[in-house]
Design a protein around this motif. Structure first.
Motif, PDB file in Angstrom:
ATOM      1  N   VAL A 368       0.838  -1.206   0.000  1.00 57.64           N
ATOM      2  CA  VAL A 368       0.000   0.000   0.000  1.00 57.64           C
ATOM      3  C   VAL A 368       0.868   1.250   0.000  1.00 57.64           C
ATOM      4  CG1 VAL A 368      -1.742   1.302   1.277  1.00 57.64           C
ATOM      5  CG2 VAL A 368      -1.900  -1.194   1.139  1.00 57.64           C
ATOM      6  N   ALA A 369       1.893   1.264   0.855  1.00 54.47           N
ATOM      7  CA  ALA A 369       2.793   2.420   0.902  1.00 54.47           C
ATOM      8  C   ALA A 369       3.475   2.623  -0.449  1.00 54.47           C
ATOM      9  CB  ALA A 369       3.828   2.234   2.003  1.00 54.47           C
ATOM     10  N   ARG A 370       3.914   1.515  -1.056  1.00 56.18           N
ATOM     11  CA  ARG A 370       4.541   1.623  -2.367  1.00 56.18           C
ATOM     12  C   ARG A 370       3.569   2.173  -3.401  1.00 56.18           C
ATOM     13  NH1 ARG A 370       7.984  -4.004  -3.264  1.00 56.18           N
ATOM     14  NH2 ARG A 370       9.777  -3.454  -1.950  1.00 56.18           N
ATOM     15  N   ALA A 371       2.332   1.721  -3.355  1.00 54.98           N
ATOM     16  CA  ALA A 371       1.336   2.176  -4.325  1.00 54.98           C
ATOM     17  C   ALA A 371       1.060   3.666  -4.164  1.00 54.98           C
ATOM     18  CB  ALA A 371       0.055   1.369  -4.164  1.00 54.98           C
ATOM     19  N   ILE A 372       1.029   4.151  -2.935  1.00 56.43           N
ATOM     20  CA  ILE A 372       0.787   5.577  -2.693  1.00 56.43           C
ATOM     21  C   ILE A 372       1.927   6.415  -3.269  1.00 56.43           C
ATOM     22  CG2 ILE A 372       0.680   7.337  -0.882  1.00 56.43           C
ATOM     23  CD1 ILE A 372      -0.907   5.306   0.794  1.00 56.43           C
ATOM     24  N   LEU A 373       3.173   6.007  -3.003  1.00 56.75           N
ATOM     25  CA  LEU A 373       4.318   6.767  -3.515  1.00 56.75           C
ATOM     26  C   LEU A 373       4.409   6.671  -5.031  1.00 56.75           C
ATOM     27  CD1 LEU A 373       7.024   5.925  -0.810  1.00 56.75           C
ATOM     28  CD2 LEU A 373       5.611   7.990  -1.011  1.00 56.75           C
ATOM     29  N   THR A 374       4.040   5.529  -5.585  1.00 55.30           N
ATOM     30  CA  THR A 374       4.033   5.390  -7.047  1.00 55.30           C
ATOM     31  C   THR A 374       2.986   6.299  -7.672  1.00 55.30           C
ATOM     32  OG1 THR A 374       4.829   3.103  -6.929  1.00 55.30           O
ATOM     33  CG2 THR A 374       3.690   3.773  -8.950  1.00 55.30           C
ATOM     34  N   GLU A 375       1.806   6.359  -7.056  1.00 50.84           N
ATOM     35  CA  GLU A 375       0.756   7.231  -7.582  1.00 50.84           C
ATOM     36  C   GLU A 375       1.157   8.689  -7.463  1.00 50.84           C
ATOM     37  OE1 GLU A 375      -3.579   7.980  -5.983  1.00 50.84           O
ATOM     38  OE2 GLU A 375      -3.545   6.148  -7.209  1.00 50.84           O
ATOM     39  N   ARG A 376       1.841   9.049  -6.372  1.00 50.50           N
ATOM     40  CA  ARG A 376       2.345  10.420  -6.237  1.00 50.50           C
ATOM     41  C   ARG A 376       3.297  10.743  -7.388  1.00 50.50           C
ATOM     42  NH1 ARG A 376       6.312  12.634  -1.361  1.00 50.50           N
ATOM     43  NH2 ARG A 376       5.282  14.640  -1.039  1.00 50.50           N
ATOM     44  N   ALA A 377       4.182   9.810  -7.709  1.00 49.73           N
ATOM     45  CA  ALA A 377       5.132  10.026  -8.809  1.00 49.73           C
ATOM     46  C   ALA A 377       4.398  10.194 -10.133  1.00 49.73           C
ATOM     47  CB  ALA A 377       6.113   8.859  -8.874  1.00 49.73           C
ATOM     48  N   GLU A 378       3.336   9.424 -10.361  1.00 54.69           N
ATOM     49  CA  GLU A 378       2.568   9.537 -11.599  1.00 54.69           C
ATOM     50  C   GLU A 378       1.897  10.901 -11.711  1.00 54.69           C
ATOM     51  OE1 GLU A 378      -0.076   6.282 -11.274  1.00 54.69           O
ATOM     52  OE2 GLU A 378       1.346   4.793 -12.058  1.00 54.69           O
ATOM     53  N   VAL A 379       1.276  11.364 -10.626  1.00 58.90           N
ATOM     54  CA  VAL A 379       0.602  12.664 -10.643  1.00 58.90           C
ATOM     55  C   VAL A 379       1.620  13.778 -10.876  1.00 58.90           C
ATOM     56  CG1 VAL A 379      -0.754  14.300  -9.286  1.00 58.90           C
ATOM     57  CG2 VAL A 379      -1.282  11.858  -9.190  1.00 58.90           C
ATOM     58  N   LEU A 380       2.766  13.701 -10.185  1.00 60.47           N
ATOM     59  CA  LEU A 380       3.800  14.716 -10.369  1.00 60.47           C
ATOM     60  C   LEU A 380       4.336  14.686 -11.795  1.00 60.47           C
ATOM     61  CD1 LEU A 380       5.767  14.406  -6.997  1.00 60.47           C
ATOM     62  CD2 LEU A 380       4.518  16.417  -7.810  1.00 60.47           C
ATOM     63  N   GLY A 381       4.558  13.495 -12.338  1.00 56.93           N
ATOM     64  CA  GLY A 381       5.069  13.398 -13.704  1.00 56.93           C
ATOM     65  C   GLY A 381       4.122  14.005 -14.720  1.00 56.93           C
ATOM     66  N   ARG A 382       2.816  13.779 -14.537  1.00 58.81           N
ATOM     67  CA  ARG A 382       1.844  14.389 -15.460  1.00 58.81           C
ATOM     68  C   ARG A 382       1.904  15.913 -15.376  1.00 58.81           C
ATOM     69  NH1 ARG A 382      -1.953  10.228 -13.480  1.00 58.81           N
ATOM     70  NH2 ARG A 382      -3.050  11.856 -12.283  1.00 58.81           N
ATOM     71  N   ALA A 383       2.004  16.429 -14.153  1.00 64.99           N
ATOM     72  CA  ALA A 383       2.068  17.890 -13.992  1.00 64.99           C
ATOM     73  C   ALA A 383       3.344  18.452 -14.605  1.00 64.99           C
ATOM     74  CB  ALA A 383       1.991  18.247 -12.499  1.00 64.99           C
TER      75      ALA A 383
END
Length: 462
Positions: A368-383
Motif C-alpha cells: 500500500v505504501a509503495r502504491a501511494i508513492l508510485t501514484e504520487r510520482a505519476e501525478v507529479l510526472g503528469r504535472a
C-alpha cells in the motif's frame, strides 16, 4: 548549462540523513558541498503558544531598526565587472589576472582595477605562495576568494521546519541547524523567535564577519521583504524588516522556488562560464514538490521573477487518483504534498504519523505504501509534462523531497512525463542540491547581493 545538469532522473539519489535532534549543527562540510540531511517535520502543539517577547540585544553588525536594509534579490548572473571578476575567482581560483580576463571576456585593465578594489575590500586574497618562479610584479600573483573571514546566513522558513545555515563565499554550507517553525499569535512574534535563533547560531562564529542574511519561503514576496503566505495565514508580513532588525544585518527576501532555481545556477559551474557577458544562455524550468509545489523559470542566467509573484500551480487539477486525495479536492498540492501522502496512507489503513513513515514502510515492502508513492510520482510526472509543454525549456530540473526522498519512483516520474508531454525527448534531471535544497536556496539569497554587486553589498554591511 547542459554540462552540469547531469544528475539524470534515472540516477539513484543517496539517502538522506535524519538529524538526531530538532536543532542540530552540521559543520566541517567537504569541499564538494553540504552533506545531505532530511528535515523532520515536527508536530505543531495542539494549542500554539505565542513566541515570548524578548528584549533585543544591540546588533553586533550594525543596522538599527531605523537603519535596516531590506533588498530585493536579483537572482541572476550579474554582468557588473566586479561581480564577473568575483565569479571568476569562485569558479577558477586561484587564478591569474590574464586567465581571469580570458575566462570573463573583460579587458586586462578592467580585471586589474576590479581585483585591486576587491583585494582592498577583503573579498579576494592573493596567493604569493603560488607565484611562478622568477615572476615580478603583483599581476603575476594569483588571487582567490577570501573564505577565511566572511560568512552569510540563510534562513528557509517552512510550514513546519525552519532551517538556518551559514555559508562561505563559495556558497558552501559551513554550519546548519533546524528548528520547528514557531507557532505564534502574530507573524511578528514568529519572525522574532526565528531571528533570535539565528542570532544565537551566529554567535558560534565570533572570528568571522557575517555580511548578509537571506530568507527564502513560500508565498508572494513584495518589495521591502513583505510576504503573503496563505499556508501560514500571513498577509503582507514584515519578514525582511523584523528579521533584519533582530539579527542586525542587511537582508534579502525571496520566494523559495525562485531561490532554488538561483541555487541551481550557483551549483552549476558551466552555467556561469560567462565568456561573453552579453550572450544568451540556456533555459530550464525548476519544479519543486514537498509540502508545497511550485515552479520557477530561468533563461540566460536569470531567474524570471514576475511582478505579480511566482506562478501558482497548487490549484492545478491533479487528474485521476485512486489512493491519493481521499478528500477529493482534485487539486495538485493537497494531492501530492507530504500532508496529502500522510492523509492517503491513513485513509488506506496504515498506522503512520509522518511521510517518513510511509517511505520506511515502502522500503520494507508494504504494497500500500509503495502504491501511494508510485501514484504520487505519476501525478507529479503528469504535472511536470504539462508545465514543460507550456514553457518548452531546454531542461527541466526536479527539486524537493517528493523526488529526492523517493529515488525508486523517479522512473515512474520519467514515464509519466514522456506519456504526457508532446515533446518526444524532454530533458528531465534531478536537482544537484538533493535533500539540502532548502539550505541551498536560502544560501543563494544570502549571497545574491554580494555576487551581484560586491563592493556595494560590502558597503551596506558595514
Amino acid at each position: 548549462m547542459t554540462a552540469t545538469l547531469d544528475h539524470r532522473i534515472a540516477t539513484p539519489v543517496r539517502p538522506s540523513v535524519r538529524p538526531n535532534a530538532p536543532e542540530t549543527q552540521r559543520s566541517g562540510v567537504r569541499q564538494g558541498g553540504p552533506a545531505g540531511s532530511r528535515i523532520v517535520s515536527p508536530a505543531r502543539p495542539a494549542h500554539p503558544q505565542p513566541a515570548p517577547r524578548q528584549q533585543q540585544a544591540p546588533a553586533k553588525f550594525g543596522g538599527t531598526r531605523a537603519g535596516i536594509h531590506v533588498a530585493t534579490p536579483q537572482l541572476h548572473l550579474s554582468t557588473k565587472p566586479a561581480a564577473v571578476v568575483l565569479r571568476a575567482a569562485r569558479l577558477h581560483g586561484p587564478v591569474f589576472r590574464d586567465a581571469a580576463s580570458a575566462a570573463s571576456g573583460l579587458s586586462i585593465s578592467t580585471v586589474n582595477r576590479q581585483v585591486s578594489a576587491l583585494l582592498k575590500a577583503g573579498l579576494l586574497r592573493e596567493r604569493a605562495d603560488l607565484a611562478p618562479a622568477g615572476a615580478i610584479g603583483r599581476p603575476r600573483l594569483p588571487f582567490e576568494l577570501n573564505t577565511a573571514e566572511y560568512l552569510t546566513v540563510g534562513i528557509h522558513i517552512g510550514l513546519k521546519v525552519t532551517s538556518i545555515t551559514t555559508h562561505d563565499l563559495f556558497h558552501r554550507v559551513v554550519g546548519a541547524i533546524q528548528i520547528p517553525t514557531p507557532a505564534a499569535d502574530t507573524p511578528e512574534q514568529t519572525l522574532t523567535s526565528i531571528g533570535l535563533s539565528a542570532k544565537r547560531f551566529l554567535s558560534r562564529w565570533q572570528n568571522k564577519r557575517v555580511l548578509w542574511a537571506g530568507v527564502a519561503l513560500a508565498g508572494r514576496v513584495d518589495n521591502g521583504g513583505r510576504v503573503s503566505h496563505s499556508r501560514l495565514n500571513w498577509q503582507s508580513a514584515p519578514v525582511g524588516e523584523v528579521l533584519a532588525s533582530v539579527i542586525g544585518l542587511p537582508i534579502s527576501v525571496a520566494s523559495h522556488v525562485e531561490a532554488m532555481a538561483a541555487a541551481e545556477l550557483l551549483l552549476n559551474p558551466q552555467a556561469e562560464l560567462l565568456v561573453d557577458p552579453g550572450q544568451e544562455g540556456g533555459s530550464f524550468v525548476y519544479f519543486y514538490a514537498r509540502e508545497t509545489v511550485g515552479i520557477a523559470f530561468t533563461v540566460g542566467g536569470s531567474v524570471y521573477t514576475p511582478t505579480a509573484g511566482p506562478p501558482e500551480i497548487g490549484h492545478f487539477p491533479a487528474g485521476r487518483t485512486e489512493l491519493l486525495d481521499p478528500h477529493r479536492t482534485g487539486r495538485l498540492e493537497p494531492t501530492v504534498s507530504d500532508t496529502g501522502v500522510v492523509d492517503a496512507a491513513i485513509a488506506a489503513g496504515l498506522t503512520i504519523e509522518t511521510v517518513e513513515d510511509v517511505h520506511q514502510l515502502a522500503a520494507a515492502g508494504n504494497d500500500v505504501a509503495r502504491a501511494i508513492l508510485t501514484e504520487r510520482a505519476e501525478v507529479l510526472g503528469r504535472a511536470v509534462g504539462l508545465i514543460s509543454d507550456i514553457f518548452n525549456p531546454d531542461h527541466v530540473v526536479l527539486g524537493g523531497q517528493a523526488f529526492t526522498d523517493a529515488p525508486s519512483t523517479l522512473p515512474v516520474v520519467a514515464r509519466a512525463v514522456r506519456e504526457t508531454s508532446v515533446s518526444e525527448r524532454r530533458d528531465v534531471r534531478v536537482s544537484r542540491s538533493g535533500a539540502t535544497v532548502q539550505q541551498q536556496a536560502a544560501g543563494a539569497v544570502s549571497l545574491d547581493a554580494i555576487y551581484s554587486d560586491p563592493i556595494e553589498a560590502l558597503s551596506r554591511s558595514l
